[in-house]
Design a protein around this motif. Structure first.
Motif, short mmCIF file in Angstrom:
data_model
loop_
_atom_site.label_atom_id
_atom_site.label_comp_id
_atom_site.label_asym_id
_atom_site.label_seq_id
_atom_site.Cartn_x
_atom_site.Cartn_y
_atom_site.Cartn_z
N LEU A 1 0.82 -1.21 0.00
CA LEU A 1 0.00 0.00 0.00
C LEU A 1 0.86 1.26 0.00
O LEU A 1 0.55 2.23 -0.70
CB LEU A 1 -0.94 -0.01 1.21
N GLY A 2 1.94 1.25 0.79
CA GLY A 2 2.81 2.42 0.81
C GLY A 2 3.47 2.67 -0.53
O GLY A 2 3.58 3.82 -0.99
N SER A 3 3.90 1.61 -1.20
CA SER A 3 4.54 1.77 -2.50
C SER A 3 3.55 2.27 -3.55
O SER A 3 3.88 3.15 -4.36
CB SER A 3 5.15 0.44 -2.95
N ILE A 4 2.34 1.72 -3.55
CA ILE A 4 1.33 2.17 -4.51
C ILE A 4 0.97 3.63 -4.26
O ILE A 4 0.85 4.43 -5.21
CB ILE A 4 0.08 1.28 -4.42
N ASP B 1 12.65 3.07 16.59
CA ASP B 1 14.04 2.83 16.95
C ASP B 1 14.92 2.64 15.72
O ASP B 1 16.08 2.28 15.85
CB ASP B 1 14.16 1.61 17.86
N ASP B 2 14.38 2.88 14.51
CA ASP B 2 15.21 2.80 13.31
C ASP B 2 14.82 3.90 12.35
O ASP B 2 13.80 4.58 12.50
CB ASP B 2 15.11 1.42 12.65
N ILE B 3 15.65 4.10 11.34
CA ILE B 3 15.46 5.21 10.41
C ILE B 3 14.22 5.01 9.56
O ILE B 3 13.60 5.99 9.13
CB ILE B 3 16.72 5.36 9.54
N HIS B 4 13.82 3.77 9.30
CA HIS B 4 12.65 3.52 8.47
C HIS B 4 11.38 4.03 9.13
O HIS B 4 10.54 4.67 8.47
CB HIS B 4 12.53 2.02 8.18
N GLN B 5 11.22 3.79 10.41
CA GLN B 5 10.02 4.24 11.09
C GLN B 5 10.01 5.75 11.27
O GLN B 5 8.97 6.40 11.12
CB GLN B 5 9.92 3.54 12.45
N ILE B 6 11.16 6.33 11.58
CA ILE B 6 11.24 7.79 11.75
C ILE B 6 10.95 8.49 10.42
O ILE B 6 10.18 9.46 10.36
CB ILE B 6 12.61 8.19 12.29
N THR B 7 11.53 7.99 9.33
CA THR B 7 11.28 8.57 8.02
C THR B 7 9.83 8.38 7.60
O THR B 7 9.25 9.24 6.93
CB THR B 7 12.22 7.94 6.98
N TYR C 1 13.44 6.73 -1.06
CA TYR C 1 14.35 6.22 -0.03
C TYR C 1 13.62 5.35 0.98
O TYR C 1 14.14 4.32 1.42
CB TYR C 1 15.03 7.39 0.68
N GLN C 2 12.41 5.75 1.33
CA GLN C 2 11.65 5.01 2.33
C GLN C 2 11.30 3.60 1.85
O GLN C 2 11.40 2.62 2.59
CB GLN C 2 10.37 5.78 2.68
N VAL C 3 10.89 3.49 0.60
CA VAL C 3 10.56 2.18 0.04
C VAL C 3 11.82 1.31 -0.03
O VAL C 3 11.78 0.10 0.26
CB VAL C 3 9.92 2.33 -1.34
N LEU C 4 12.94 1.90 -0.39
CA LEU C 4 14.19 1.13 -0.46
C LEU C 4 14.61 0.62 0.92
O LEU C 4 14.99 -0.55 1.07
CB LEU C 4 15.29 2.00 -1.05
N SER C 5 14.52 1.47 1.94
CA SER C 5 14.87 1.03 3.29
C SER C 5 13.90 -0.03 3.79
O SER C 5 14.29 -0.96 4.50
CB SER C 5 14.89 2.23 4.24
N GLY C 6 12.61 0.09 3.41
CA GLY C 6 11.65 -0.93 3.81
C GLY C 6 11.95 -2.28 3.17
O GLY C 6 11.82 -3.33 3.83
N MET C 7 12.35 -2.28 1.90
CA MET C 7 12.70 -3.54 1.25
C MET C 7 13.93 -4.16 1.89
O MET C 7 14.03 -5.39 2.02
CB MET C 7 12.93 -3.31 -0.24
N CYS D 1 11.69 -6.70 -6.62
CA CYS D 1 11.29 -5.41 -6.06
C CYS D 1 12.39 -4.37 -6.25
O CYS D 1 12.13 -3.22 -6.63
CB CYS D 1 10.96 -5.55 -4.58
N HIS D 2 13.62 -4.77 -5.99
CA HIS D 2 14.76 -3.86 -6.21
C HIS D 2 14.89 -3.50 -7.68
O HIS D 2 15.22 -2.34 -8.01
CB HIS D 2 16.05 -4.51 -5.70
N LEU D 3 14.63 -4.44 -8.56
CA LEU D 3 14.74 -4.16 -9.99
C LEU D 3 13.69 -3.14 -10.43
O LEU D 3 14.01 -2.18 -11.16
CB LEU D 3 14.57 -5.47 -10.78
N LEU D 4 12.45 -3.31 -9.99
CA LEU D 4 11.41 -2.34 -10.33
C LEU D 4 11.72 -0.97 -9.74
O LEU D 4 11.48 0.06 -10.38
CB LEU D 4 10.05 -2.83 -9.81
N TRP D 5 12.25 -0.95 -8.54
CA TRP D 5 12.61 0.32 -7.90
C TRP D 5 13.68 1.05 -8.71
O TRP D 5 13.60 2.26 -8.92
CB TRP D 5 13.10 0.06 -6.48
#
Length: 317
Positions: free
Chosen positions: A80-83, A143-149, A201-207, A223-227
């Protein structure tokens, strides 16, 4: 270890994710670790009993089920976040960048995509992300950059929605002296582009976090290839649309709005297209009454009459 002390102090650790074969593959953090003492000074017994593996219990099955459920929640959150951030928001941006010089419906499409469609998708994806955190008893809350971002990204999106509605209301109540690009409009564009850049950046860190926790290299690979493809294609599409800036500024200087009639109000704030005067459609009858008894060829008189009117002269040129 020394001969006087045959005890060996060892540390141990293990993880749930098996590293990939390439030497440059990432190593996941240890799931659990500890230490032990190994006494090498003893003697081996003549009989070493074998230990049968313990059968799977209902508790083990429950742990496995909870882990699978948590992984599904994470997948739904990422989908959902990526879409929302990498498909719907860019579609709204490109509709504004490319459509504003060709049709008056670009603003409706921009609002529908970015607000009506993207708002529930992004909000639901963010809520599912919170559920995935609290399902683990909140052990990893912020407690990590993904959640803060993620919190920063959702906040920027909501600010963008509020700023866009403010700009729309202000434009409806605008005066003729207001410029086409007030500071709020420029800020809206900058925040929109920054939101999409942070979303990449957020989607990349989530993957990366997903790959480290689940170890599903096949899904993570495509997923990385599509990104990588999208992170190149989208900026190129937007920069190509900047070619239309010259056309846009030209239309704004002329007060043109593609797709609608160009109505110039008689008074500031007069937005109703009211009829001020009427002229008969029968131009020949009007011309004959205006000539009276003067004997001038009708086609010559009609041409002179049209050329003497400024509006008709501008339209003919």
């Amino acid at each position: 270890m020394s001969w006087s002390d045959p005890t060996e102090h060892l540390i141990w650790a293990y993880g749930k994710v098996r590293p990939e074969k390439p030497t440059y593959s990432e190593l996941a953090q240890h799931y659990i670790a500890g230490s032990l003492k190994l006494n090498l000074g003893g003697t081996m017994p003549e009989f070493v009993p074998t230990v049968e593996p313990a059968p799977h219990t209902d508790q083990d099955m429950s742990i496995t089920s909870e882990h699978d459920k948590h992984q599904k929640i994470i997948i739904m959150h990422g989908l959902l976040g990526s879409i929302g951030f990498l498909i719907l928001l860019p579609a709204g941006v490109l509709s504004a960048r490319w459509g504003r010089t060709f049709t008056s419906k670009w603003l409706r499409a921009h609002q529908t995509i970015n607000q009506t469609i993207a708002f529930p998708v992004i909000t639901l994806g963010w809520i599912i992300g919170l559920i995935s955190v609290f399902s683990q008893e909140g052990r990893h809350l912020f407690d990590d950059i993904h959640q803060i971002t993620g919190v920063l990204l959702v906040t920027l999106y909501y600010l963008q929605i509020a700023l866009g509605r403010y700009i729309h209301r202000r434009r409806e109540n605008s005066t003729p002296t207001m410029g086409p690009h007030p500071p709020s409009n420029v800020l809206h564009v900058i925040l929109g582009l920054a939101t999409i850049a942070i979303a990449f950046y957020q989607v990349l860190s989530g993957m990366r976090e997903w790959k480290m926790s689940a170890g599903d290299s096949h899904i993570a690979h495509w997923c990385h290839l599509l990104w990588k493809i999208w992170v190149i294609t989208l900026p190129v599409a937007y920069l190509a649309g900047l070619v239309l800036l010259r056309r846009q500024f030209f239309q704004e200087r002329l007060g043109m709005n593609p797709g609608v009639n160009n109505y110039i109000p008689l008074f500031p704030g007069d937005s109703d297209n009211r009829t001020v005067f009427q002229v008969s459609n029968d131009s020949d009858e009007v011309l004959n009454k205006s000539l009276g008894n003067v004997r001038i060829p009708q086609d010559v008189a009609k041409k002179d009459l049209e050329s003497s009117l400024p509006l008709l002269r501008d339209q003919r040129t």
